[in-house]
Design an enzyme around this catalytic site. Sequence first.
Site, PDB file in Angstrom:
ATOM      1  N   SER A 103      -5.939  11.683  -4.351  1.00  0.00           N
ATOM      2  CA  SER A 103      -5.843  11.535  -3.478  1.00  0.00           C
ATOM      3  C   SER A 103      -7.174  13.552  -3.881  1.00  0.00           C
ATOM      4  O   SER A 103      -6.116  14.307  -4.742  1.00  0.00           O
ATOM      5  CB  SER A 103      -5.490  12.433  -3.125  1.00  0.00           C
ATOM      6  OG  SER A 103      -5.602  12.950  -1.464  1.00  0.00           O
ATOM      7  N   TYR A 135       3.972  15.625  -1.716  1.00  0.00           N
ATOM      8  CA  TYR A 135       2.753  14.147  -1.109  1.00  0.00           C
ATOM      9  C   TYR A 135       1.720  14.742  -1.874  1.00  0.00           C
ATOM     10  O   TYR A 135       1.614  13.842  -3.269  1.00  0.00           O
ATOM     11  CB  TYR A 135       1.980  13.623   0.099  1.00  0.00           C
ATOM     12  CG  TYR A 135       1.111  13.331   0.087  1.00  0.00           C
ATOM     13  CD1 TYR A 135       1.044  11.588  -0.431  1.00  0.00           C
ATOM     14  CD2 TYR A 135      -0.397  13.868  -0.328  1.00  0.00           C
ATOM     15  CE1 TYR A 135       0.351  11.051  -0.572  1.00  0.00           C
ATOM     16  CE2 TYR A 135      -1.358  12.558   0.269  1.00  0.00           C
ATOM     17  CZ  TYR A 135      -1.660  11.164  -0.230  1.00  0.00           C
ATOM     18  OH  TYR A 135      -2.161  10.288  -0.289  1.00  0.00           O
TER      19      TYR A 135
HETATM   20  P1  NDP Z   1      -2.652   2.900   5.022  1.00  0.00           P
HETATM   21  O1  NDP Z   1      -1.474   3.275   4.964  1.00  0.00           O
HETATM   22  O2  NDP Z   1      -3.303   2.064   5.749  1.00  0.00           O
HETATM   23  O3  NDP Z   1      -2.151   1.886   3.926  1.00  0.00           O
HETATM   24  C1  NDP Z   1      -0.943   2.128   3.128  1.00  0.00           C
HETATM   25  C2  NDP Z   1      -0.912   0.298   2.115  1.00  0.00           C
HETATM   26  O4  NDP Z   1      -0.140   0.623   1.050  1.00  0.00           O
HETATM   27  C3  NDP Z   1      -0.478  -0.921   2.457  1.00  0.00           C
HETATM   28  O5  NDP Z   1      -1.111  -1.683   2.871  1.00  0.00           O
HETATM   29  C4  NDP Z   1       0.805  -0.595   2.738  1.00  0.00           C
HETATM   30  O6  NDP Z   1       1.193  -1.763   2.904  1.00  0.00           O
HETATM   31  C5  NDP Z   1       0.133  -0.697   0.950  1.00  0.00           C
HETATM   32  N1  NDP Z   1       2.490   0.337   1.108  1.00  0.00           N
HETATM   33  C6  NDP Z   1       3.608   1.464   1.042  1.00  0.00           C
HETATM   34  N2  NDP Z   1       4.019   1.381   0.734  1.00  0.00           N
HETATM   35  C7  NDP Z   1       4.123   0.670   0.056  1.00  0.00           C
HETATM   36  C8  NDP Z   1       6.018   0.400  -0.580  1.00  0.00           C
HETATM   37  N3  NDP Z   1       6.088   0.944  -0.776  1.00  0.00           N
HETATM   38  N4  NDP Z   1       4.881  -0.512  -1.136  1.00  0.00           N
HETATM   39  C9  NDP Z   1       4.935  -1.486  -1.132  1.00  0.00           C
HETATM   40  N5  NDP Z   1       3.224  -1.474  -0.355  1.00  0.00           N
HETATM   41  C10 NDP Z   1       2.932  -0.177  -0.243  1.00  0.00           C
HETATM   42  O7  NDP Z   1      -2.990   4.010   4.229  1.00  0.00           O
HETATM   43  P2  NDP Z   1      -4.269   4.437   2.959  1.00  0.00           P
HETATM   44  O8  NDP Z   1      -5.578   2.964   3.120  1.00  0.00           O
HETATM   45  O9  NDP Z   1      -4.656   5.270   3.669  1.00  0.00           O
HETATM   46  O10 NDP Z   1      -4.248   5.203   1.738  1.00  0.00           O
HETATM   47  C11 NDP Z   1      -3.976   3.548   0.450  1.00  0.00           C
HETATM   48  C12 NDP Z   1      -3.923   4.739  -0.932  1.00  0.00           C
HETATM   49  O11 NDP Z   1      -4.816   6.169  -0.709  1.00  0.00           O
HETATM   50  C13 NDP Z   1      -2.057   5.574  -1.038  1.00  0.00           C
HETATM   51  O12 NDP Z   1      -2.090   5.808  -1.714  1.00  0.00           O
HETATM   52  C14 NDP Z   1      -3.342   6.706  -0.098  1.00  0.00           C
HETATM   53  O13 NDP Z   1      -1.824   8.172  -0.528  1.00  0.00           O
HETATM   54  C15 NDP Z   1      -3.911   6.860  -0.273  1.00  0.00           C
HETATM   55  N6  NDP Z   1      -4.763   8.114   0.203  1.00  0.00           N
HETATM   56  C16 NDP Z   1      -5.627   7.931   1.404  1.00  0.00           C
HETATM   57  C17 NDP Z   1      -6.490   8.962   2.321  1.00  0.00           C
HETATM   58  C18 NDP Z   1      -6.657   8.882   3.276  1.00  0.00           C
HETATM   59  O14 NDP Z   1      -6.598  10.014   3.889  1.00  0.00           O
HETATM   60  N7  NDP Z   1      -5.828   7.801   4.254  1.00  0.00           N
HETATM   61  C19 NDP Z   1      -6.628   9.962   1.052  1.00  0.00           C
HETATM   62  C20 NDP Z   1      -6.202  10.242  -0.368  1.00  0.00           C
HETATM   63  C21 NDP Z   1      -5.377   9.121  -0.923  1.00  0.00           C
HETATM   64  P3  NDP Z   1       2.781  -2.196   3.806  1.00  0.00           P
HETATM   65  O15 NDP Z   1       3.101  -1.693   4.642  1.00  0.00           O
HETATM   66  O16 NDP Z   1       2.518  -3.892   4.206  1.00  0.00           O
HETATM   67  O17 NDP Z   1       3.359  -2.142   2.905  1.00  0.00           O
HETATM   68  C1  8X3 Z   2      -4.441  11.521   2.022  1.00  0.00           C
HETATM   69  C2  8X3 Z   2      -6.098  12.947   2.152  1.00  0.00           C
HETATM   70  O1  8X3 Z   2      -5.611  15.776   2.560  1.00  0.00           O
HETATM   71  O2  8X3 Z   2      -3.811  14.619   4.018  1.00  0.00           O
HETATM   72  O3  8X3 Z   2      -4.667  11.973   0.801  1.00  0.00           O
HETATM   73  O4  8X3 Z   2      -3.409  14.834   1.347  1.00  0.00           O
HETATM   74  S1  8X3 Z   2      -4.958  14.487   2.636  1.00  0.00           S
END
Ligand code: NDP
Ligand code: 8X3
Length: 248
Positions: free
Chosen positions: A136, A149
């Site tokens: 991220s 985070y």
């Molecule tokens: P979502 O919340 O839409 O998706 C998160 C996914 O991770 C879900 O499929 C969830 O599945 C799974 N997950 C979370 N915790 C667990 C767990 N303990 N065990 C198994 N599966 C888990 O968020 P994003 O798609 O945005 O996030 C995906 C990745 O991208 C993350 O690592 C996040 O930190 C990263 N990210 C996101 C950004 C953003 O702005 N959205 C920016 C930068 C990075 P389920 O709940 O079914 O278990």
């Molecule tokens: C998710 C993006 O800027 O909210 O990783 O941390 S931010």
Amino acid sequence: MKTAFVTGASSGIGRATAVALAKAGYQLVVTGRRRERLDELAAELAPVPVQVLTFDVRDRAAVDAAVATLPEALRAPDVLVNNAGGAHGLSPIQAGDPADWDQMLDANVRGLLNVTHALLPGMTARHAGFILNIGSIAGQEAYANGNVYCATKAAVQMLTKTMRLDLLPTGVRVAEVNPGAVETEFSQVRFKGDEARAAKVYEGFEPLKPEDIAEVIVFMVTRPPHVTIAEVLVLAGAQGAATTINRK
Ligand code: NDP
Ligand code: 8X3
């Protein structure tokens, strides 16, 4: 047929990545805790072969047990996308909830390690493969209240770099994508279901879509073996830094 293993495929970036990899000709293993979401995804992708595994990435025994149910070829995927994770809370450290800290450390760092540990024997035995970790912008720069985070994503960056070095002799490549603001369920999870607060994160500008990140991931993992795009930062067009966003 090439194989890809995508964690956190029930939503957001992971789901879009699974769809894009299927379109690129991969058969899939998709994981998450929400079985019904993953079953829907598998049905949507038919006739592409999709194996659904449900486990919490924080539970190493559950990860190992689920991976052990796979046929050998799927235990040695061409591509592993370590995507599962997220943020819980947004508070100054002095007001933080240790239960939130545990969730982030356990999923974003230990979870990534648990899944990687379960699949590496197969991948290294094949002497090929690609591990793509989702970091991220929060791992690249500090922002107020991001504390744990940000730390988990900084850990992902260092793990990516060190895994790349360690795995060099095995032929397994390792890289990282660092997204900026992507509109997914991320903020709903961070703010514990407070939809209005979550919506505010993406107000007044066009955030990235999960598909924008998926496209970059597919490009990276489909480079030939002599090419590793090691690290990519993908920001929204209106975003200059983690919390510097040109909102109208
Ligand atoms: P979502 O919340 O839409 O998706 C998160 C996914 O991770 C879900 O499929 C969830 O599945 C799974 N997950 C979370 N915790 C667990 C767990 N303990 N065990 C198994 N599966 C888990 O968020 P994003 O798609 O945005 O996030 C995906 C990745 O991208 C993350 O690592 C996040 O930190 C990263 N990210 C996101 C950004 C953003 O702005 N959205 C920016 C930068 C990075 P389920 O709940 O079914 O278990
Ligand atoms: C998710 C993006 O800027 O909210 O990783 O941390 S931010």
